[in-house]
Design a protein around this motif. Structure first.
Motif, PDB file in Angstrom:
ATOM      1  N   ALA A   1     -26.880  -3.781  -9.993  1.00  0.00           N
ATOM      2  CA  ALA A   1     -26.433  -2.560 -10.659  1.00  0.00           C
ATOM      3  C   ALA A   1     -26.880  -2.612 -12.113  1.00  0.00           C
ATOM      4  N   GLU A   2     -27.279  -1.454 -12.637  1.00  0.00           N
ATOM      5  CA  GLU A   2     -27.697  -1.333 -14.026  1.00  0.00           C
ATOM      6  C   GLU A   2     -26.963  -0.151 -14.649  1.00  0.00           C
ATOM      7  N   LEU A   3     -26.214  -0.411 -15.707  1.00  0.00           N
ATOM      8  CA  LEU A   3     -25.521   0.650 -16.443  1.00  0.00           C
ATOM      9  C   LEU A   3     -26.370   1.001 -17.653  1.00  0.00           C
ATOM     10  N   TRP A   4     -26.826   2.250 -17.718  1.00  0.00           N
ATOM     11  CA  TRP A   4     -27.610   2.734 -18.848  1.00  0.00           C
ATOM     12  C   TRP A   4     -26.683   3.542 -19.744  1.00  0.00           C
ATOM     13  N   TYR A   5     -26.579   3.167 -21.003  1.00  0.00           N
ATOM     14  CA  TYR A   5     -25.693   3.871 -21.940  1.00  0.00           C
ATOM     15  C   TYR A   5     -26.268   3.791 -23.353  1.00  0.00           C
ATOM     16  N   LYS A   6     -25.656   4.525 -24.270  1.00  0.00           N
ATOM     17  CA  LYS A   6     -26.072   4.524 -25.671  1.00  0.00           C
ATOM     18  C   LYS A   6     -25.025   3.799 -26.503  1.00  0.00           C
ATOM     19  N   SER A   7     -25.493   3.192 -27.585  1.00  0.00           N
ATOM     20  CA  SER A   7     -24.579   2.547 -28.520  1.00  0.00           C
ATOM     21  C   SER A   7     -24.989   2.927 -29.945  1.00  0.00           C
ATOM     22  N   ARG A   8     -24.034   2.750 -30.868  1.00  0.00           N
ATOM     23  CA  ARG A   8     -24.243   3.178 -32.251  1.00  0.00           C
ATOM     24  C   ARG A   8     -23.730   2.097 -33.194  1.00  0.00           C
ATOM     25  N   SER A   9     -24.480   1.870 -34.282  1.00  0.00           N
ATOM     26  CA  SER A   9     -24.043   0.910 -35.293  1.00  0.00           C
ATOM     27  C   SER A   9     -23.158   1.626 -36.319  1.00  0.00           C
ATOM     28  N   LYS A  10     -22.582   0.858 -37.243  1.00  0.00           N
ATOM     29  CA  LYS A  10     -21.722   1.457 -38.275  1.00  0.00           C
ATOM     30  C   LYS A  10     -22.499   2.376 -39.204  1.00  0.00           C
ATOM     31  N   ASN A  11     -23.801   2.130 -39.361  1.00  0.00           N
ATOM     32  CA  ASN A  11     -24.600   3.026 -40.202  1.00  0.00           C
ATOM     33  C   ASN A  11     -25.222   4.164 -39.379  1.00  0.00           C
ATOM     34  N   LEU A  12     -24.647   4.428 -38.187  1.00  0.00           N
ATOM     35  CA  LEU A  12     -24.975   5.547 -37.300  1.00  0.00           C
ATOM     36  C   LEU A  12     -26.365   5.467 -36.670  1.00  0.00           C
ATOM     37  N   LYS A  13     -26.939   4.287 -36.607  1.00  0.00           N
ATOM     38  CA  LYS A  13     -28.201   4.101 -35.899  1.00  0.00           C
ATOM     39  C   LYS A  13     -27.890   3.968 -34.412  1.00  0.00           C
TER      40      LYS A  13
ATOM     41  N   PHE B   1     -23.990  -4.867 -35.512  1.00  0.00           N
ATOM     42  CA  PHE B   1     -23.133  -4.653 -34.354  1.00  0.00           C
ATOM     43  C   PHE B   1     -23.279  -3.223 -33.871  1.00  0.00           C
ATOM     44  N   TYR B   2     -23.470  -3.083 -32.557  1.00  0.00           N
ATOM     45  CA  TYR B   2     -23.564  -1.773 -31.918  1.00  0.00           C
ATOM     46  C   TYR B   2     -22.349  -1.586 -31.013  1.00  0.00           C
ATOM     47  N   PHE B   3     -21.808  -0.367 -31.012  1.00  0.00           N
ATOM     48  CA  PHE B   3     -20.604  -0.038 -30.251  1.00  0.00           C
ATOM     49  C   PHE B   3     -20.945   1.034 -29.224  1.00  0.00           C
ATOM     50  N   PRO B   4     -20.466   0.897 -27.981  1.00  0.00           N
ATOM     51  CA  PRO B   4     -20.778   1.897 -26.951  1.00  0.00           C
ATOM     52  C   PRO B   4     -20.304   3.284 -27.344  1.00  0.00           C
TER      53      PRO B   4
END
Length: 196
Positions: A94-106, A154-157
């Motif tokens: 299984a592969e979960l494809w998702y986006k994440s964002r850093s604190k500087n909104l990257k 650090f990247y957050f989902p």
């Protein structure tokens, strides 16, 4: 001389047997991929928020709403896999494809991959709550900074609707792949949505 004759006979017969078994396997390959049946993620899952237990993802396979995955919890799969050949299943992932964002909104695209429970040598496999992976609440990446220094970012989902790709293969190398829609939410978002 007797030993030399036995050696030559052995060197002739062993490769013949070896390659004849390979030919049989190739003839059995009908190029039909295994079948991925109904799949559910985190069925009958519960979360605890502010002392309240909330049940998510009805376990019945007939209710096909989006399965909710919770950030920081384990992703587990229930499903059915089958092959038209006896004892031909090999495995699944299984592969979960998702986006994440850093604190500087990257923002960046991320993928979590996991190999599922062993189904090798089975014809039909019913999987129930196979623990695949933990969906992290953050991922650290080493990136090159402005002054050519490596920094940890650090990247957050990002909560939202995503896809989980499920791939199943057989011993002949045939594969089937299906994408299932899921919703990725935090515990707080699930709690807030239930209390509106």
């Amino acid at each position: 001389m007797k030993n030399l004759c036995l050696l030559l006979i052995g060197l002739t017969i062993i490769p013949m047997l070896w390659f004849s078994s390979c030919a049989k396997t190739e003839e059995d390959n009908d190029k039909i991929a295994p079948v991925i049946g109904i799949v559910r993620f985190n069925s009958n899952d519960t979360i605890n928020w502010k002392g309240i237990i909330i049940k998510i993802n009805d376990s019945t396979f007939t209710n096909r709403e989006l399965d909710t995955l919770t950030i920081g919890k384990v992703l587990y799969l229930s499903g059915k896999f089958s092959s038209n050949k006896d004892n031909a299943l090999s495995g699944y992932k299984a592969e979960l494809w998702y986006k994440s964002r850093s604190k500087n909104l990257k923002e960046r695209d991320d993928t979590l991959k996991a190999i599922g429970k062993s189904i090798f040598g089975m014809t039909d496999a019913d999987i129930w709550n196979n623990r695949l992976m933990t969906i992290p609440d953050s991922i650290s990446r080493t990136e090159r900074g402005k002054n050519v220094q490596d920094t940890t970012v650090f990247y957050f989902p990002i909560e939202g609707d995503y896809k989980v790709n499920v791939v199943c293969g057989d011993i002949y190398g045939n594969r089937d792949s299906i994408q299932f829609p899921v919703r990725l939410l935090s515990r707080k978002s699930i709690y807030d949505s239930r209390n509106k």
